[in-house]
Design a protein around this motif. Structure first.
Motif, short mmCIF file in Angstrom:
data_model
loop_
_atom_site.label_atom_id
_atom_site.label_comp_id
_atom_site.label_asym_id
_atom_site.label_seq_id
_atom_site.Cartn_x
_atom_site.Cartn_y
_atom_site.Cartn_z
N ASP A 109 -61.10 68.00 33.59
CA ASP A 109 -60.02 68.84 32.88
C ASP A 109 -59.37 68.16 31.94
O ASP A 109 -59.99 67.26 31.46
N GLU A 110 -58.37 68.74 30.96
CA GLU A 110 -57.78 67.88 29.87
C GLU A 110 -57.22 66.76 30.16
O GLU A 110 -56.91 66.01 29.02
N ARG B 227 -59.04 64.53 31.55
CA ARG B 227 -60.26 63.81 31.89
C ARG B 227 -60.29 63.33 33.38
O ARG B 227 -61.10 62.59 33.70
N ASP C 13 -62.35 62.84 23.83
CA ASP C 13 -61.08 63.19 23.10
C ASP C 13 -61.02 64.25 22.23
O ASP C 13 -60.31 64.87 21.76
N LEU D 110 -61.36 67.52 23.53
CA LEU D 110 -60.28 68.04 24.18
C LEU D 110 -59.04 68.41 23.08
O LEU D 110 -58.42 69.37 23.33
N ARG E 289 -67.14 72.47 25.68
CA ARG E 289 -65.86 72.97 26.00
C ARG E 289 -66.48 74.37 27.09
O ARG E 289 -67.48 74.87 26.76
N ARG F 50 -59.54 74.38 28.52
CA ARG F 50 -59.66 72.98 28.21
C ARG F 50 -60.40 72.03 29.10
O ARG F 50 -60.07 70.98 29.02
N ARG F 51 -61.21 72.90 29.80
CA ARG F 51 -62.17 72.00 30.65
C ARG F 51 -63.21 71.75 29.93
O ARG F 51 -63.94 72.41 29.02
#
Length: 696
Positions: free
Chosen positions: A139-140, A142, A187, A190, A222, A227-228
């Motif tokens: 997920d966002e 991490r 990163d 994300l 992505r 945002r996964r």
């Protein structure tokens, strides 16, 4: 639920829907927000029992929880699906003696979004599970949302799964630089906006454990607009190890494991670039060429020869100084790069290397004595050309060999004369020398009848100053310079014209001509053969193109393509010197060959290694050719014993000095007539030790 003055607050303006129930579960208060969500006016509800107004709630957990709060006074919070409205609500129940106060809000959108996310997660999990590579969904933050079975069971060596921090999960066993690169890549994904075209992130990295190292390719992408991120870890260990092996082989000799020619030249160039030391010590090259090694290969076979070459390399590597490098130039030549040498140091090292040959070399139960001719060249202060230094050491080695072998020779400028001669040969081959070439012809005879079936064309150079020169003196230079192609083109024209003329005279001899591997790469062979046949009028079936195993192995695909075209046109194809090359049988017999010529070295090896009982080997080769519909020719038959061996093995054809020497074109018809006059059986004449003279 009471105000400071003991009265109940007015919740009409509260954002949440609120109603109160008394001890009998009758509505005592309903605010406007509750009217909207309950879809009833307050005057329709006040004073009535909740279960009477909403019979669908009877028997559901919501009623039980209202009653439980009335009984124990404890607040309760829960989500509730109200089926008549097909909606989800968030409900909070508080004690409000003598009954309860209920706050509730519509959370259907949130609940359904959560359900959709969970369904999507389940779908993604099933997809991930089908992937062979170790894969996780993060997920966002991490955090790992889900992982497939391969993530835990394969060589990622990761033991943490759902809920774990992804970067912490993969960090053990990673180099710090790889861990930082992965963190930065994740990163960046994300932070990117969905649909921004940022693309994915890839990184290859090794992961080490106390027992092994594995390599992986990480690919992160992505998931749609979310945002996964999906991250796969593909095991590329075999590919990386293969690439490492290829890189190693590109710089090392396959047989000995020593540095190859290119690597030694690179190392020499580096040493020359550093220049001499303050006391004048400089780089030196020492070239060692094994004396008479071809005879050892011919007599004992390449298997034993390879064992000896590996042992030579091992001994040389053990005799050099720290910092020196040992390589194999190819064939039976080795080279040593000695750094920081004066001439005396290089000479001392050369004699020490020569001394490693004083002890015989054991191989396959026999002890083989070896010696080497050694050439030494020390770089001059201004020297920067590694190739020139190697050429100087090579010239010194040739001088040592010409002095009687097993010698050490230091380079001197006069030794460059030998190199000049090779240059002269190359130059003449480009100019007038091709008009000085002559062809000798050696008979090829049937073993069953002794009849002469054909001849092999052997080129010679009638040098204006040196006289008749054999092919070993100039064909190697022609091969290196590419002049072998015009020489072969001339040879095809000359031999097909000669064969057509003999056929017109009543001597239909099949003509065998040797072809170089260079002709395959030039891709003019088909055209050159067709042109020679057309100009001479010789039938294609009367021409045999002979190729060595090694020439085919250099470019088997091009060889097969061109030979197939020629074979379909009727030209016959033969493999020459079988038993001396390195090609695989599968590769060899995939070609459209019709004849296999068994090299003389097999006959010699059969005599020397097995005491003359080598018939089984020859019989196996002949049996293989017959199974494939290929004729066999035993070449290099020089003794009656050779003739007996190849006859017993069942060879189809034979050639060699016992049967007939190579002879000029104008002598061959007379030789053939004398064979006919003696009964026509050249093999019987040879077996009776009465070879036919070439004299008129």
């Amino acid at each position: 639920m009471a105000s400071d003055d003991g009265s109940r607050p007015d919740l009409a303006a509260a954002p949440d829907a609120v109603f109160r129930l008394d001890a009998e579960a009758r509505f005592t208060y309903v605010n406007p927000a509750a009217e909207l969500l309950l879809e009833r006016r307050a005057d329709e509800l006040l004073g009535r029992r909740g279960t009477d107004c909403f019979p669908a709630a009877v028997g559901t957990p919501v009623v039980d929880r209202y009653q439980a709060t009335m009984a124990d006074g404890r607040a309760r919070e829960f989500d509730y699906y109200y089926e008549p409205q097909d909606r989800w609500y968030e409900i909070r129940v508080f004690a409000d003696p003598p009954g309860v106060a209920v706050f509730f809000r519509d959370v259907d959108s949130r609940h359904r979004a959560d359900a959709e996310r969970e369904a999507e997660l389940r779908r993604l999990t099933s997809v991930l599970e089908a992937l062979p590579s170790a894969t996780v969904l993060i997920d966002e933050d991490r955090r790992i949302l889900t992982a497939n079975h391969a993530w835990l069971t394969r060589r990622t060596q990761v033991s943490r799964s759902a809920g774990s921090d992804y970067l912490e999960a993969i960090r053990p066993g990673l180099a710090p630089a790889d861990a930082e690169a992965i963190a930065a890549g994740i990163d960046r994904l994300l932070r990117s906006s969905p649909g921004s075209g940022t693309g994915g992130f890839e990184h290859e990295y090794p992961r080490s454990t106390p027992t092994t190292t594995a390599w992986f390719r990480l690919q992160a992408f992505r998931v749609g607009e979310s945002r996964r991120i999906v991250v796969t870890h593909t095991d590329i260990t075999e590919r990386v190890r293969g690439e490492q092996a290829l890189a190693w082989r590109a710089r090392h000799d396959d047989l000995t494991g020593l540095a190859n020619r290119g690597t030694l030249l690179d190392l020499t160039a580096e040493a020359l670039a550093d220049g001499p030391s303050e006391d004048g010590a400089a780089a030196a090259l020492i070239v060692l060429d094994l004396d008479g090694f071809k005879t050892i290969n011919d007599s004992l076979g390449h298997g034993i020869g390879d064992q000896l070459l590996r042992q030579v390399g091992h001994r040389l590597a053990g005799a050099v100084r720290p910092g020196d490098a040992v390589g194999r130039l190819g064939s039976d030549q080795f080279v040593v790069l000695a750094r920081g040498c004066h001439t005396s140091d290089a000479a001392d090292l050369a004699f020490r290397l020569q001394g490693t040959f004083t002890r015989p070399f054991p191989a396959s139960g026999i002890s083989v004595p070896l010696s080497a001719s050694v050439g030494v060249a020390v770089a001059q202060p201004e020297a920067r050309d590694a190739h020139q230094l190697l050429s100087d050491a090579d010239a010194a080695m040739f001088a040592a060999k010409s002095m009687g072998r097993d010698r050490v020779r230091l380079f001197s400028p006069g030794l460059r004369e030998a190199a000049r001669w090779r240059l002269e040969v190359a130059t003449r081959l480009r100019d007038e020398a091709i008009d000085q070439l002559v062809v000798y012809y050696q008979p090829v005879v049937r073993l069953d009848t002794g009849a002469v079936e054909g001849v092999e064309a052997l080129v010679r150079w009638q040098h204006p100053e040196r006289g008749l020169i054999g092919p070993d003196t100039f064909l190697a230079v022609a091969e290196e310079t590419g002049q072998i192609i015009p020489i072969t083109r001339w040879l095809l024209r000359e031999t097909t014209r000669r064969a057509a003329a003999w056929a017109a005279e009543g001597l239909p001899l099949r003509m065998s001509v040797n072809i170089s591997a260079r002709h395959f790469s030039a891709e003019t062979l088909v055209r050159d053969v067709r042109l020679a046949l057309r100009e001479s009028g010789l039938a294609p079936e009367q021409l045999v193109l002979e190729l060595t195993e090694t020439s085919v192995a250099e470019d088997p695909t091009r060889a097969e393509d061109q030979l197939t075209v020629l074979r379909r046109a009727g030209v016959r194809i033969a493999i020459d010197d079988f038993g001396t090359g390195w090609s695989s049988l599968a590769q060899l017999f995939s070609l459209p060959i019709g004849t296999l010529k068994i090299d003389r070295s097999l006959l010699v090896a059969a005599e020397q290694v097995t005491g003359g009982e080598g018939g089984a080997v020859l019989e196996a080769i002949v049996a293989l050719t017959r199974t494939l519909g290929i004729r066999s020719v035993a070449e290099g038959v020089e003794t009656v014993e050779h003739l007996r061996m190849v006859r017993e093995a069942g060879c189809d054809l034979v050639q060699g000095w016992l049967i007939g020497h190579p002879m000029p074109a104008d002598e061959l018809p007379g030789w053939l007539r004398r064979v006919q006059a003696a009964g026509g059986d050249a093999c019987a004449l040879a077996a009776a030790r009465t070879p036919v003279s070439t004299a008129p």
